[in-house]
Design an enzyme around this catalytic site. Structure first.
Site, PDB file in Angstrom:
ATOM      1  CG  ASP A 162      -1.750   1.222   1.332  1.00  0.00           C
ATOM      2  OD1 ASP A 162      -2.402   1.571   0.329  1.00  0.00           O
ATOM      3  OD2 ASP A 162      -1.755   1.874   2.401  1.00  0.00           O
ATOM      4  CG  ASP A 164      -1.636   7.855   0.553  1.00  0.00           C
ATOM      5  OD1 ASP A 164      -0.846   8.819   0.559  1.00  0.00           O
ATOM      6  OD2 ASP A 164      -2.469   7.654  -0.342  1.00  0.00           O
ATOM      7  CE  LYS A 179      -5.518  -0.955  -0.992  1.00  0.00           C
ATOM      8  NZ  LYS A 179      -4.479  -0.185  -0.305  1.00  0.00           N
ATOM      9  CG  ASP A 232      -1.520   2.499   6.435  1.00  0.00           C
ATOM     10  OD1 ASP A 232      -1.903   2.009   5.341  1.00  0.00           O
ATOM     11  OD2 ASP A 232      -1.896   3.608   6.842  1.00  0.00           O
TER      12      ASP A 232
END
Lengths: 301, 301
Positions: B19, B21, B216, B242
């Protein structure tokens, strides 16, 4: 569910609440089977009558004019629309101080004006500086006096309005009120028309909060009407509707007697289906009758 | 959940999906703890690397330029955005024929163009003839060639667009696809920014249908990537993220190894909370590590 003609205490009912579309008139705005004459009989017999609609696009006055055109001999106090209910909720129930961010059309705005409520927001909104991306939204200014967000039928709903609504609602003390949650308007033909409920879903999904709902099937209309017109005697009040999930559920939520008319959305088969499942049993009415017009024979003078 | 340094077979992982960000860079677009150097090490070691984002507002090429600026030594094929994924889904998975009603912004539109897909809809839309009420909407024309509706990030979303989307979706054979269902964009400060998921809620509520979700946490990105790049060896693939509800759930839905980095949305306490409840257990990652940068020491040359 029993046929209304078997209800021995029908003449003791002193308050009648009628849904409008599919009950008093059809989608082409034609009176259904002398419903106007029956309402006239009720008023002549000294009964209390309310015409209730979840529509928030029109003022109570506008709906009164429509009723008059169709031969319903009612006054403004007989009309209960969610536009008026929402304004009455803020003024007469909450005695609200502060500014309301109003996502709504002309009807809702006029009712808010008539109640002297302080609001911002209605009408056409710019799409904003799309090319600026997030920076464009982040430069929007919030009005520090806003402490409530109202979502009704807003034909100018857009993304920028949601940015503002969601930002106000990020403060847990900001009130969140929806006129109603009907997902679609009734329509035939290839074009389908989203209801206010879809706009509510748009805002509620972003905000991660669910609103207080003013319209049917919530019992709010009862509480608001009681604040304005005094208490209902629930045993002597009858809700008359054509939809099980709004009208009948509303009547049951309020503790009223409930009557299904077979001139609109739902029929006997729909009732039987709801009766089978635990989660929809509360949509089963006490009584049914073919149409509001058929009630005339039951009313003794 | 175990610390990644205890994973004996870490060197056998041959595909890494990151991922972006909160993992590779922060909300201010600054590289997090030498993540770019670690990605360079992986590529030098012959590993396969994907940078995945649910953002549908930008093209893959735009995200590539951003990656280069931040020192990530990747090519376009390393970038997996929902704008590109959605176009690839229609072209490479479905081999779709017919026209797509596209609610989306510039990024999605450009990816659709590059795949040669036939679409209508993006860009600024009129609010319609509001004064005409329902009659105005009922006079809208549907395109008979449209057999799919795609909802992505559309800054020009409005009520008229929903009338059209809902009307197309009233045909059960019309496909309904959403780029992703993230409800909010991350932001500090008083202004909050609704995510594509709120636009999806707006359309889905009206249509009474749920879309196929490309981004996702659905496993669609795996299936689409496999159609384009060949099968994954799930045992040797690691998803690094995250967020538990998107990244980790996605990795688990695909059968990949999952790694939580502590530089973004969720921490160890969030994992412990999810581990307690049956319905959120599938968001618990296999491993955690302080940051992507901390992975460098574990990679043997």
């Amino acid at each position: 569910m029993d046929h209304l003609s078997n209800y021995a205490k029908f003449n003791e009912i002193d308050t009648f609440i009628f849904d409008c579309d599919g009950v008093l008139w059809n989608v082409e705005s034609q009176v259904i089977n002398h419903a106007n004459e029956f309402v006239k009989m009720l008023l002549a017999a000294g009964k209390r009558v309310f015409l209730i609609t979840n529509n928030s696009a029109r003022t109570r006055r506008h709906l009164l004019e429509k009723s008059h055109k169709l031969g319903f001999d009612v006054v403004e106090e007989n009309i209960v629309s969610t536009a008026w209910l929402t304004a009455a909720y803020f003024k007469d129930v909450l005695n609200h101080k502060g500014k309301i961010y109003l996502l709504g059309g002309e009807g809702l705005e006029k009712e808010f004006q008539m109640k002297g409520l302080d609001y911002i927001g209605p009408g056409e909104a710019s799409y904003g500086d799309i090319a600026a991306g997030h920076a464009g939204y982040l430069s929007l200014k919030l009005d520090p006096e806003v402490n409530a967000v109202v979502v009704g039928f807003d034909p100018y709903i857009n993304y920028t309005k949601n940015v503002l609504a969601m930002s106000y609602l990020n403060d847990p003390s900001c009130l969140f009120v929806a006129t109603n949650t009907d997902l679609v308007f009734p329509s035939d033909g290839p074009i389908k028309i989203p209801g206010t409920g879809s706009i509510v879903s748009f805002i509620a999904a972003s905000a991660g909060r669910e609103p207080t709902v003013v319209g049917k099937p919530s019992s709010s209309p009862k509480e608001i009407l009681e604040a304005v017109h005094g208490k209902f005697d629930c045993e002597r009040t009858m809700m008359v509707g054509d939809r099980l999930d709004t009208d009948i559920l509303f009547g049951r939520n309020c503790g009223f007697k409930t009557l299904l008319v077979l001139t609109g959305a739902h029929g006997i088969a729909d009732v039987e289906e709801r009766a089978k499942k635990e989660e929809t049993k509360s949509m089963v009415p006490d009584f049914y009758i073919e149409s509001v017009g058929h009630m005339r024979d039951l009313l003794k003078n």
